[in-house]
Design a protein around this motif. Sequence first.
Motif, mmCIF file in Angstrom:
data_model
loop_
_atom_site.group_PDB
_atom_site.id
_atom_site.type_symbol
_atom_site.label_atom_id
_atom_site.label_comp_id
_atom_site.label_asym_id
_atom_site.label_seq_id
_atom_site.Cartn_x
_atom_site.Cartn_y
_atom_site.Cartn_z
ATOM 1 N N UNK A 4 -14.090 20.998 25.162
ATOM 2 C CA UNK A 4 -13.662 21.708 26.871
ATOM 3 C C UNK A 4 -14.993 22.121 27.452
ATOM 4 N N UNK A 5 -15.869 21.673 26.942
ATOM 5 C CA UNK A 5 -17.433 21.740 27.350
ATOM 6 C C UNK A 5 -18.052 23.151 26.745
ATOM 7 N N UNK A 6 -17.332 23.832 25.772
ATOM 8 C CA UNK A 6 -18.030 24.522 24.860
ATOM 9 C C UNK A 6 -17.921 24.410 22.514
ATOM 10 N N UNK A 7 -19.076 24.743 22.176
ATOM 11 C CA UNK A 7 -18.679 24.906 21.184
ATOM 12 C C UNK A 7 -18.915 25.976 20.475
ATOM 13 N N UNK A 8 -17.275 25.917 20.075
ATOM 14 C CA UNK A 8 -17.199 27.338 19.222
ATOM 15 C C UNK A 8 -17.848 27.547 17.953
ATOM 16 N N UNK A 9 -18.150 26.566 17.311
ATOM 17 C CA UNK A 9 -18.704 26.567 16.120
ATOM 18 C C UNK A 9 -19.964 25.388 15.613
ATOM 19 N N UNK A 10 -20.558 26.204 15.566
ATOM 20 C CA UNK A 10 -21.760 25.338 14.918
ATOM 21 C C UNK A 10 -22.185 25.493 13.359
ATOM 22 N N UNK A 11 -22.756 24.246 12.844
ATOM 23 C CA UNK A 11 -23.031 23.924 11.599
ATOM 24 C C UNK A 11 -24.640 24.505 10.937
ATOM 25 N N UNK B 66 -21.708 22.247 25.596
ATOM 26 C CA UNK B 66 -22.233 21.609 25.712
ATOM 27 C C UNK B 66 -22.693 20.572 25.904
ATOM 28 N N UNK B 67 -22.852 21.085 27.305
ATOM 29 C CA UNK B 67 -23.282 19.939 28.342
ATOM 30 C C UNK B 67 -24.696 21.229 28.830
ATOM 31 N N UNK B 68 -25.686 20.998 29.466
ATOM 32 C CA UNK B 68 -26.590 22.229 30.462
ATOM 33 C C UNK B 68 -26.595 21.535 32.011
#
Lengths: 471, 187
Positions: A444-451, A465-467
Amino acid sequence: MSTRRRKASGGVAYPDARGTLRERTVQALADGTLRGNLETAAASWGESRDAMRRDHGLDAMRDRARDIRRRNIRELPALLSEMQAKVREAGGTVVRAQDGAEAARYVTGLARARGVTVVAKSKSMATEEIKLNESLTDAGIEVVETDLGEWILQLAGERPSHIIAPAVHLNRGQVATLFREEAGTDDVPDDREGLVAHARVRLREKFAQAGMGVSGVNLGVASTGTVCIVENEGNARLVTSQPRIHVAVMGMERVVADWDEAAHILQVLPMAAIGQDAANYVNLITGPRREGEADGPEEFHLVIVDGGRGALRGTEFEEALSCIRCGACLYSCPMWKSVGGQAYGSPYSGPIGAVITPLLEGPASPTSRDLPFMSSLCGACGEACPVGIPLQDLLVRARARASSPATRRSAIVFRAWSRLWRRPTTYRAWMAGWRLMLRARGKGGWVTRLPGPGAGWTQVRDMPSRWPPRP
Amino acid sequence: MTGALVDDLVASLARRKASAQVMPAAEAARAAARAMADAGVARAVLADDPLMGDLGLPDALRREGIEALLWPTPLNRREMLGLEGPEDSCGVTVPRMAVAERGTVVLEASPGHGRGIDVTNRHHVALLPAGRIVATLAEALARTFADGHPVPSAVSLVSGPSRSSDIEKISTLGAHGALSEHVVIIT
Ligand code: SF4
């Protein structure tokens, strides 16, 4: 009388301080009484000190104080030899100790050789640093702290929380309880005057018994071989005049050239320390009592402690040696005001303690390595320092020096990262990969967890997730 | 000049919670003895200084019923510390100098002037000839430690009665040293 038990060792920090720095800090933060007492103490200091700035031009005295102390440190070896020669001329004994253990050994050996059973001490961070109480107690000698605040702490089995005012974290009720336990009677008054009067009599009993008095030194004056001991209570005078032997323990950096310099520093010190233009008593002592004098010690010993100080000359930390131990940086520090001195696990707390403890301990010491991080780097300490030590700069340098494994690893990571981003090609490749990763993980356009190391970042926020973000 | 220094000293002594009196020599001893009697003093320990006799202090004390002991006294350590004998004792000193701007008296140890006289006793009275007042601490130290003048074994800069702020940071008088300080400035 209870005496703190610690093993004598060469280090500065308390080797048996409970828990890690983080644990002690968290514990102190949870203590509401402590916080309240510290805040009251710091606020009243702030008011008095501001009056000194307004009415006595304290700020204008800083440049000269800084110049004097910087020069003293540059000329330290010559000043110390002069001091030593003058003290000997006056009939005193001078001992140069490489480290704390050596200093403590000397004083303890002297006490033993002279058959001393009770030692009366006036407040001194240097003796705290060399862990003299432990050494004397181990030799079966009773040590009594006679400064009221220090005595209270000794009864409580605690350590000083402040260079100048050791017991600021205990209130009147807590003190009365300690006095009742020590005297073994409930017949101890509750009011401040009564408590002070009670302590006066109890401690005079000790002065009557003491065979040796041990004091610190605020300032040594090389030109005459005089030690200056600044105090308000009068106990330092009793310590230096009643027992048969007086031992003064001085950090090697505490020496000025002459009385012109001493006069300036002796004026600055009480203003910065307690917000008063004079301390009640300044004792200027040159050697033992002279022929024909009826009181004063028959023997005077000056113990000059290096303890890692000498090695700081000529380094980027040299300025820390100008410190006159006034405590102003502690009172002005938001960290110290929140946790007090005991969390630092060293006799030297606050900003100057955070700088000097790991320096005197050596970089490998696990007990003090993290101390330079006990600061928000707000700079209040540097502003408060009456001898113009740039404490915030020293803290940053001390952090750089604290090469714990974690920071060494991050140094390698940062170096690799900077190499990658410096070239346009590798930078572009990096960003392309990054975009792909974001798009793959995004929902949905958002990353909620980065590795990996990014995990901390997304713990409290999301990353688009996009700009610009598209729904 | 001396007048201004006297006024400054009296003002700064008041700031230090010490009391002061300005007196001509003829009345100084009586005033000092009176002040001690009012404080309930039973025994006075006097520095052996010619000024004591010149002012007639021993006689004035006797008239007030106060025991006067000249330094060095025959007292043992416990008596000196007030653990035995009368509690309400007073040390009488003759400062070498006084510093006007900060209310400090400068006491020099010598065979006649014990270094503990002012702190071992419950009260402290200093008899100070007005001509000995200087303006600044730097001046007092420069004179005390001037070249050629032998360095005293102990010099005490005393600025008001003993106090401690170790209980709740509130200043309380009479910690280890004198509970009160009274300076008689002799003109
Ligand atoms: S560093 Fe400066 S402010 Fe801190 S104790 Fe030393 S002299 Fe005082």
